[in-house]
Design an enzyme around this catalytic site. Structure first.
Site, PDB file in Angstrom:
ATOM      1  N   LYS A 158       7.137   9.215 -13.152  1.00 11.54           N
ATOM      2  CA  LYS A 158       7.928   8.010 -12.811  1.00 11.54           C
ATOM      3  C   LYS A 158       8.876   7.737 -13.982  1.00 11.54           C
ATOM      4  CE  LYS A 158       6.747   3.722 -10.454  1.00 11.54           C
ATOM      5  NZ  LYS A 158       7.735   3.829  -9.401  1.00 11.54           N
TER       6      LYS A 158
HETATM    7  N1  PMP Z   1       7.884   7.319  -4.432  1.00  8.96           N
HETATM    8  C1  PMP Z   1       8.692   6.704  -5.310  1.00  8.96           C
HETATM    9  C2  PMP Z   1       9.998   7.330  -5.648  1.00  8.96           C
HETATM   10  C3  PMP Z   1       8.322   5.482  -5.885  1.00  8.96           C
HETATM   11  O1  PMP Z   1       9.124   4.872  -6.754  1.00  8.96           O
HETATM   12  C4  PMP Z   1       7.087   4.894  -5.502  1.00  8.96           C
HETATM   13  C5  PMP Z   1       6.683   3.558  -6.072  1.00  8.96           C
HETATM   14  N2  PMP Z   1       5.957   3.697  -7.243  1.00  8.96           N
HETATM   15  C6  PMP Z   1       6.275   5.588  -4.591  1.00  8.96           C
HETATM   16  C7  PMP Z   1       6.701   6.792  -4.073  1.00  8.96           C
HETATM   17  C8  PMP Z   1       4.934   5.040  -4.181  1.00  8.96           C
HETATM   18  O2  PMP Z   1       4.004   5.161  -5.227  1.00  8.96           O
HETATM   19  P1  PMP Z   1       2.798   4.139  -5.386  1.00  8.96           P
HETATM   20  O3  PMP Z   1       2.098   4.096  -4.094  1.00  8.96           O
HETATM   21  O4  PMP Z   1       1.947   4.710  -6.464  1.00  8.96           O
HETATM   22  O5  PMP Z   1       3.377   2.820  -5.754  1.00  8.96           O
END
Ligand code: PMP
Length: 318
Positions: A158
């Site tokens: 991320k």
């Molecule tokens: N894909 C992207 C590009 C994101 O930014 C997120 C949000 N964090 C997600 C998927 C979903 O991840 P999570 O369920 O861990 O929040």
């Protein structure tokens, strides 16, 4: 909406107005940072705030930092401890969103690189309204922007700089009147939304792109896969998804910390299923919200209480 009053910054919890960085900061120029997004759910009956899978989020946060060769003096557990202290200091009694960020804090720029940079961790929290219209269903478009690839900026991390890719896609989608963008990877397969993972139901099977198709390994994705298998008794298949399969899906939905579980009811002006939220998504949403508030015994291990009064009257069996 109450604004945050505090942040964890440079090793301690400080008033948010004092949590400031220099314009010369490396991360600001080169996108050399990584972040997490965690929710805490207010449970009115128990007078308790529950963090949803914070250790999983912090493990991924540390892995994102690792991809950037950042050395951090924290473990997932120590970050959880800081987060609890921060939330207690804020005294939140509503649903909140927690944003941990690790960034290259050097102020002598020295060009884009990763080695020898000083990583700082900061965390703040704030109330969060709904992210996309999730009751009536979202209208998404397949973006003309390609999802960042594992050999450009790994989507599995991320990474702050990588979110320019999401911003480009989301910007065009919103300006064209859609709620969200779906991005294709360099092979032309569906990867994910600008800030969410993607799922669809076809022929009674739930299908989602694999972790090797340029996606973030979502914690909500992992949660939903388990709920679908255990509670709905449906099969979940992780495989590459073609664009035209989405147009023909019976149901489609997005998952993520901000969006939670949101039905996609239209894609590029084509109706998905009946055009209304389908039975799989509605059942999943019910289960997800109950689990996130600590209301399903089987999934209590997913939530961690913030306030200590939950332990009032608790006697250590030892
Ligand atoms: N894909 C992207 C590009 C994101 O930014 C997120 C949000 N964090 C997600 C998927 C979903 O991840 P999570 O369920 O861990 O929040």
């Amino acid at each position: 909406m109450r604004l945050p009053s505090y942040a964890y910054f440079e090793g301690k919890i400080t008033p948010i107005d004092e949590a400031k960085i220099s314009v010369m900061t490396h991360a600001l120029h080169f996108g050399t940072g990584a972040f997490a997004g965690i929710r805490a759910y207010w449970n009115e009956d128990e007078d308790q705030l529950y963090l949803f899978r914070p250790l999983d989020h912090f493990e991924r946060f540390l892995n994102s930092a690792k991809l950037l060769c950042m050395e951090i003096d924290h473990t997932a557990e120590s970050l959880l401890g800081i987060t609890k202290n921060l939330l207690r200091t804020e005294c939140w009694r509503e649903n909140v969103y927690i944003r941990p960020l690790v960034y290259a804090a050097n102020t002598l720029l020295g060009g884009p690189r990763l080695y020898g940079l000083r990583a700082e961790v900061t965390i703040f929290s704030m109330p969060l309204a709904n992210y996309v219209p999730d009751e009536e269903g979202t209208h998404v478009t397949v973006s003309s922007w390609t999802r960042i690839d594992d050999n450009t900026i790994p989507a599995r991390g991320k990474v702050t700089g990588g979110y320019v890719n999401s911003a480009l896609a989301k910007n065009d989608a919103l300006r064209a009147g859609f709620d969200e963008a779906l991005l294709l990877n360099r092979h032309g397969h569906i990867s994910e939304g600008a800030g969410e993972n993607f799922f669809m139901v076809r022929d009674g099977l739930v299908v989602t792109p694999p972790t090797t198709d340029s996606i973030l390994e979502g914690i909500t994705r992992r949660t939903v896969i388990e709920l679908i298998r255990r509670e709905l008794g449906l099969e979940v298949v992780e495989r590459s998804v073609d664009r035209s399969e989405v147009y023909l899906a019976e149901e489609a939905f997005l998952t993520g910390t901000a969006v939670q579980v949101a039905a996609i009811t239209r894609v590029d002006h084509r109706t998905i299923g009946t055009g209304k939220m389908g039975p799989v998504v509605s059942r999943l949403r019910e289960l997800f919200f109950l689990a996130a508030q600590g209301r399903i015994e089987t999934y209590r291990s997913w939530v961690i209480p913030v306030y200590e009064h939950a332990l009032d009257g608790y006697e250590n069996p030892a």
